[in-house]
Scaffold this motif. Sequence first.
Motif, short mmCIF file in Angstrom:
data_model
loop_
_atom_site.label_atom_id
_atom_site.label_comp_id
_atom_site.label_asym_id
_atom_site.label_seq_id
_atom_site.Cartn_x
_atom_site.Cartn_y
_atom_site.Cartn_z
N GLY A 35 0.81 -1.21 0.00
CA GLY A 35 0.00 0.00 0.00
C GLY A 35 0.84 1.26 0.00
O GLY A 35 0.55 2.22 -0.72
N LEU A 36 1.92 1.25 0.79
CA LEU A 36 2.77 2.44 0.87
C LEU A 36 3.55 2.69 -0.42
O LEU A 36 3.83 3.84 -0.76
CB LEU A 36 3.75 2.31 2.04
N VAL A 37 3.91 1.63 -1.12
CA VAL A 37 4.62 1.81 -2.39
C VAL A 37 3.82 2.72 -3.32
O VAL A 37 4.37 3.53 -4.06
CB VAL A 37 4.89 0.44 -3.05
N SER A 38 2.50 2.60 -3.26
CA SER A 38 1.63 3.43 -4.10
C SER A 38 1.26 4.75 -3.43
O SER A 38 0.98 5.73 -4.12
CB SER A 38 0.34 2.65 -4.44
N ALA A 39 1.25 4.78 -2.10
CA ALA A 39 0.69 5.93 -1.38
C ALA A 39 1.69 7.05 -1.12
O ALA A 39 1.29 8.23 -1.04
CB ALA A 39 0.09 5.47 -0.05
N VAL A 40 2.98 6.75 -0.96
CA VAL A 40 3.93 7.79 -0.60
C VAL A 40 4.12 8.78 -1.75
O VAL A 40 3.95 8.44 -2.92
CB VAL A 40 5.30 7.20 -0.20
N ASP A 41 4.48 10.01 -1.40
CA ASP A 41 4.73 11.04 -2.42
C ASP A 41 5.97 10.73 -3.23
O ASP A 41 6.02 10.97 -4.44
CB ASP A 41 4.88 12.41 -1.75
N VAL A 42 7.01 10.24 -2.55
CA VAL A 42 8.29 9.96 -3.22
C VAL A 42 8.73 8.55 -2.86
O VAL A 42 8.74 8.17 -1.69
CB VAL A 42 9.38 10.96 -2.78
N LEU A 43 9.12 7.79 -3.87
CA LEU A 43 9.64 6.45 -3.66
C LEU A 43 11.16 6.49 -3.87
O LEU A 43 11.64 6.90 -4.94
CB LEU A 43 9.01 5.48 -4.66
N ALA A 44 11.92 6.10 -2.85
CA ALA A 44 13.38 6.17 -2.91
C ALA A 44 13.97 4.77 -2.76
O ALA A 44 13.36 3.88 -2.14
CB ALA A 44 13.91 7.09 -1.81
N TYR A 45 15.17 4.60 -3.31
CA TYR A 45 15.81 3.29 -3.22
C TYR A 45 17.30 3.42 -3.51
O TYR A 45 17.75 4.38 -4.14
CB TYR A 45 15.18 2.30 -4.21
#
Length: 252
Positions: A35-45
Motif C-alpha cells: 500500500g505504501l509503495v503506491s501511497a507515498v509522495d516519493v519512492l526512494a531506493y
Amino acid sequence: MTGLETLAGTATAGTLYGIGVGPGDVRYLTLRAAGLVSAVDVLAYFAKKGRVGNARRIVAPLLAEGRDERRFEYPLTDEVPAESPEYHATMGAFYRDTAGQLAGLLRQGRSVGLLAEGDPFFYGSFMHMWWRLAPDFPVEVVPGVTGMSGCWTRANLPITWGNDTLAVLPGTLEEERLVERLRLTDAAVIMKVGRNLAKVRRAVDAAGLLSRAVYVERGTMQDERIVPLAACQAATGAYFAMVLIAGQGRRL
C-alpha cells in the motif's frame, strides 16, 4: 477506497517510511508495504552502479508511470573491504549526503518511502538513514520477509527444531572466526557470501558441516539456484547468495 487500501493505510505528510520489500518475489510484500509503495509522495531506493536496484525491481509490478522516484547509487559495494578506511570514509559521506536529500523532502512535507530488500532492520542500508533522521522526523518501519527466510523456504529446509540455536554470520568475518562460530551453533545462516564463497566453504568444511550446507543464490527470484555447498567450486558467488546449515534438533 478499496479493501487493500483500507488494510494498508495511507501515508502521512513529512514521514519517512522504511519499506521492507522482502527477498525478491513481489508476492511476499506485506499489505502495508504494498500500500505504501503506491501511497507515498516519493519512492526512494538504493542501487549498485549501473543497476536498476534490486528493491526497485521487486516492486516494479506495483508502480504506475510518472511516480516521483529518487535513486541513490552506492559509490562502493564489495569492491573494497568493508573494514577499510576507504570504505568507511566513502560510504559515510554517501549516507550523510543521502540523509540530507531525504531531510529536504521531509521538510517540504512530502512522505518518502525508502525501499529496503528483505527487512529494513536486518543488514539494511535503511538503518543508516534511520539513525540520522529519526531524531528529527517521524519514521515508520514496515517489516519485511527476510532474505534468509525466503531462501530456506525455497530450499525446503526447516532451519531450526526444538531447542536448536541459530547463528547469523556475515561471510566477511575472518576464516578462523567463522569456524569458531560455526562450531558453537546448531544451525547457521551465512550472509554476504559473494566474493567470500571460497573462504566460507573452507570454514564450513573445517567446522565439519559441509555435508549439511546448502548454497542458495538469488532465492525467490526468477533465476534462483539452490545446490549443496560442496558442489560450489567457484571462488566467488553471486551478490545475492547465502549458505544455510539446518539444525538437527529433536523431531517429534
